[in-house]
Design an enzyme around this catalytic site. Structure first.
Site, PDB file in Angstrom:
ATOM      1  N   ASP A 172      -6.474 -37.366  -1.536  1.00 14.36           N
ATOM      2  CA  ASP A 172      -4.931 -37.945  -2.037  1.00 14.36           C
ATOM      3  C   ASP A 172      -5.499 -40.007  -1.907  1.00 14.36           C
ATOM      4  OD1 ASP A 172      -3.305 -39.828  -3.108  1.00 14.36           O
ATOM      5  OD2 ASP A 172      -1.925 -38.068  -1.832  1.00 14.36           O
TER       6      ASP A 172
HETATM    7  C1  BGC Z   1       0.256 -39.794  -4.373  1.00 13.09           C
HETATM    8  C2  BGC Z   1      -1.143 -39.241  -5.093  1.00 13.09           C
HETATM    9  C3  BGC Z   1      -1.236 -39.992  -6.855  1.00 13.09           C
HETATM   10  C4  BGC Z   1      -1.984 -41.795  -6.089  1.00 13.09           C
HETATM   11  C5  BGC Z   1      -2.879 -42.610  -7.383  1.00 13.09           C
HETATM   12  C6  BGC Z   1      -1.275 -41.593  -4.389  1.00 13.09           C
HETATM   13  O1  BGC Z   1      -0.487 -42.606  -3.514  1.00 13.09           O
HETATM   14  O2  BGC Z   1       0.358 -39.271  -3.819  1.00 13.09           O
HETATM   15  O3  BGC Z   1      -0.036 -38.722  -6.149  1.00 13.09           O
HETATM   16  O4  BGC Z   1      -2.408 -39.755  -7.847  1.00 13.09           O
HETATM   17  O5  BGC Z   1      -1.533 -41.982  -5.256  1.00 13.09           O
HETATM   18  O6  BGC Z   1      -1.811 -43.402  -7.856  1.00 13.09           O
END
Ligand code: BGC
Length: 836
Positions: free
Chosen positions: A306
């Site tokens: 993530d």
């Molecule tokens: C989120 C993800 C997301 C990523 C990119 C993160 O903060 O938890 O679900 O895909 O950001 O935007």
């Protein structure tokens, strides 16, 4: 049990010491964590033994990281071979460059290897449409898709989404979502996922993944694993992220379960999550990555962190992380150094790069994939329109996921009303521009703590939200209808006490419940909206309430009011909201939406599952939760008992004291259905035939492991059928649901589990249809923590088919027999052919 416990007891220390290769403050914290873990180990030795609880705090080490092998299919084998050949020509620096993110147009961009023609791969959010771009569609959110209980629509959804990502040259779509699953009722991201029931969520995860990948795009199911709350989801300089502590059976039967479906359908990537799991950060948790994902579930693709979710360099590499996003994180030059000094093996970095390229080849993205067409919307650019006719599908899913929960004296469908009053802030578009110019639902930076959205709610906030090309509001669509009928409309989108119009035929009241990434919800109701409904109902004898909600919204403030004649849960329907809703209100679509969650009578009915742990507002988290500021943790003491499983369990539902307002699976139709003639058969082995696995207690361990788990888990072992008749006045379809209670249920097990759903019809009045449910070995198995395998138990499996988790209409059973002496002997000689 023994083997498992001792694995726990030894597991954690090496993992944690590895993680101390982070920045200095992390190293200090890691040593403290290690100390805490030692105490947890002491506790294991003195624990009473009945529950696994004292053993929390240790995540077993699983090393080395398995090298992908392509054994799943010829297609994976070929992809893997191409990738391996390509990676063999790369320097360590080039391999390391593939495993990290770089700034660029997309939300995530990998490094490229121009010398070998390997481009940067483009990653974008998210699960319900391309976020932050113009000329793209806004699809319904995951929770809305789940409410359709319709696999065909789930697939169509994934396919249409995928084609938009493809059209914009995005290699990897960051979705679908099954983590959070929905353990915490106020969870801020539950709406991005499908349902807290793993079977329903898994059906969606599989169908959507297949759809996205059939369109040529790599799906990245997320967040693996146990990312159940937003509160303390991340590491900060002042404290660790929350640790989600879960026992082995629950991990398999509940949280990993829906991901299995996505893997089975070929998911090329998986995103690991921010928080800790049994004390070890999910993106460096060797049990979760090397163990469950890459060994048990035979994952062939790559694990992406993530965003900024990597918390160590060497530890995460050895624990199975393959790609860090969105920058170099703890890798880049440091990873090269780690390979050179032997902390990370050359084989490991090669496998990371190979896994990334294998997914790229698996989706044939090496052959003429469109270049990224991702723009910063503050600049003028050429419009790349990928919407096609997805609006039609969006409207269809919007209507199919709308759940009618109250309808007195046929208040609905509307019968060409001449006069309608439309009230509430949710009926129309908000007058002000989007808070964040790229996201209708708001960016999490500017909407923190909202309870409601001041305008019609079609998606939630944060990275899972989307960017609609337009929004058809309920008022807009109602106005179209009323104009056609030459009727009149009155409205008030502002007040909580709108002016009465005594000649009206009906008053439609629109309210919503908002949620967003980065914070959990403060409440499941809000006073303004409840007051609004009650004020209208005080004079309007035909008050119809429509709730748009990013998760569960309680309605007991007004649902029993005699003037509230009808209520609809209209979910998060996407850009065609008003059209979808009016087709149900006016009866062109006979509702088939079903609740993918339980609506309780009061917040306290959810017990410790209501609120996140480690927040100042969490009321009743388990006494074993630690609200330690540095090491917050939450123990999943309820095990398998989420949502309806919690409400139905005798320990909670003494004398039916915990009746929900609307149970999981509930939803009304404009007609009614009768069920009869249930038959249930456990498939016999074809006489004399050698089937692969038959009804043996465990899948054959000598088989090659493939992605999604042992192939036997997906074999159909039982079939249940029943007749459904349209016993009401109008045409309609029924969502028949199958629930199962297996043999040997212990006190921690749910009373019954959803294990099938099927749309029957549409049927005209009096017409009969057949509901057919195919049950796989996995559907009937339990995770055996001692054998570390899925086990098909002997004994009777009770099956029920009905219209919801509490409206069970017909019942039957299948029995996996205890074999006679002669049979037992035959099984001993040849377990696969003879087991039954
Ligand atoms: C989120 C993800 C997301 C990523 C990119 C993160 O903060 O938890 O679900 O895909 O950001 O935007």
């Amino acid at each position: 049990m023994k083997a498992f416990r001792s694995a726990h007891a030894y597991g954690m220390l090496p993992d944690m010491l590895r993680s101390s290769r982070g920045p200095p403050e992390q190293a200090v914290l890691s040593i403290k964590t290690a100390a805490t873990l030692l105490c947890a180990t002491c506790a294991t030795q003195t624990g009473s033994g009945a529950s696994e609880l004292p053993y929390y705090g240790l995540s077993p080490p699983v090393y080395p990281s398995p090298v992908g092998n392509g054994t799943t299919s010829a297609r994976w084998a070929q992809a893997r071979m191409h990738a391996r050949d390509m990676v063999a020509q790369m320097t360590v620096e080039e391999k390391a460059n593939l495993t990290r993110g770089w700034p660029g147009a997309c939300v995530g961009n990998t490094g490229e290897v121009p010398r070998l023609g390997i481009p940067a791969l483009c990653f974008a959010d998210g699960p319900s449409g391309i976020r932050g771009q113009e000329f793209v569609s806004a699809f319904p959110a995951g929770i809305h898709v789940a409410a359709t209980f319709d696999r065909h629509l789930m697939y169509q959804y994934g396919r249409a989404l995928g084609s938009e990502f493809y059209g914009r040259g995005i290699n990897v779509a960051l979705g679908p979502v099954a983590g959070p699953l929905g353990r915490v009722v106020k969870g801020g991201r539950n709406w991005e996922g499908l349902s807290s029931d793993p079977y329903l969520a898994g059906s969606g995860m599989g169908a959507i993944t297949r759809g996205i990948q059939d369109a040529g795009v790599i799906a990245a199911p997320k967040h693996w694993l146990l990312n159940e709350q937003e509160t303390r989801r991340r590491w900060t300089p002042t404290g660790h992220a929350i640790s989600a502590n879960v026992d082995d059976r629950t991990l398999h039967e509940l949280y990993a379960f829906p991901f299995m479906d996505a893997l089975r359908e070929g998911a090329g990537a998986v995103m690991c999550s921010y928080q800790r799991a049994n004390h070890s950060y999910a993106c460096q948790n060797s049990k979760l990555l090397n163990g469950v994902l890459k060994t048990e579930l035979g994952f062939e693709g790559f694990v992406v962190s993530d965003w900024d979710g990597q918390t160590s360099g060497v530890a995460s590499a050895n624990a199975g992380l393959d790609l860090t996003m969105p920058s170099a994180g703890f890798w880049g030059g440091k990873l090269v150094e780690a390979v050179q000094n032997g902390s990370v093996s050359e084989e490991r970095i090669s496998d990371m790069a190979t896994r990334i390229l294998a997914s790229w080849y698996y989706l044939h993205q090496d052959k003429g994939y469109p270049p990224p067409a991702i723009y910063n919307n503050t600049e003028k650019h050429f419009p790349v329109d990928v919407q096609a006719d997805h609006a039609r599908l969006i409207e269809e899913i919007g209507a199919a996921g709308t759940v009618l929960v109250k309808n007195v004296d046929n208040a609905l469908p509307l019968k060409k009303p001449k006069f309608l009053c439309v009230y509430g802030y949710d009926a129309t578009l908000k007058a002000s521009p989007w808070q964040n110019r790229d996201r209708y639902g708001g960016g999490y930076e500017d909407n923190f703590g909202w309870n409601t959205f001041n305008g019609t709610l079609v998606t939630g906030g944060g990275s899972g939200g989307n960017s609609p090309p337009y929004v058809v509001s309920p008022f807009h669509a109602l106005q179209e209808r009323v104009t056609r009928d030459r009727g009149i409309l009155r409205w008030d989108f502002y007040s909580d006490n709108p002016p009465p119009y005594l000649n009206t035929d009906a008053c439609l009241v629109f309210i919503n419940a908002y949620a967003s990434e980065s914070f959990d919800r403060a409440s499941l109701t809000d006073e303004f909206s409840d007051r609004l409904v009650l004020n209208v109902a005080s004079w309007c004898a035909n008050t119809i309430v429509v709730v748009h909600s990013a998760g569960i919204r309680l309605v007991d403030g007004w649902i029993t009011h005699p003037n509230v004649t009808a209520t609809l849960f209209a979910g998060l329907p996407g850009q065609e909201s008003g059209h979808a809703l009016t087709s149900v209100l006016y009866g062109e679509v006979n509702p088939t939406g079903r609740l993918p969650y339980t609506v309780a009578k009061s917040e306290s009915d959810y017990g410790h599952l209501l609120s996140p742990s480690a927040s100042s507002t969490s009321s009743s988290s388990s006494s074993l939760d630690s609200n330690d500021d540095i090491f917050p943790e939450t123990n999943f003491t309820e095990g398998l008992l989420l949502d309806y499983r919690y409400f139905d369990h005798p320990a909670n539902n003494k004398n039916n004291s915990l009746a929900p307002r609307f149970e999981f699976g509930f939803g009304l139709s404009y007609t009614s259905f009768a069920y009869s003639n249930l038959s249930a058969t456990l498939l016999p082995l074809p006489p004399g035939a050698r089937t692969r696995h038959g009804l043996a207690e465990y899948p054959d361990r000598t088989d090659t492991q493939v992605q999604g788990g042992h192939p036997a888990l997906w074999e159909v072992v039982a079939v249940v059928r029943c007749t459904v008749i349209n016993a009401g006045p109008v045409e309609g379809a029924e969502i028949a649901q199958l629930y199962v209670d297996g043999p040997g249920r212990d006190r921690d097990s749910p009373v019954r589990l959803l294990r099938g759903f099927v749309r029957v019809g549409p049927l005209v009045p009096g017409q009969r249809g057949e509901a057919v449910f195919e049950l796989t070995r996995r559907d009937l198995s339990v995770w055996d923590v001692e054998a570390q395998d899925w086990r098909l138990r002997r004994g009777a499996y009770e099956v029920w088919v009905g219209a919801s988790s509490r409206d069970l209409r017909v019942r039957g059973r299948v029995t996996r027999r205890v074999p006679s002496k002669t049979e037992a002997e035959a099984i001993r000689r040849d377990p696969i052919t003879n087991a039954s």
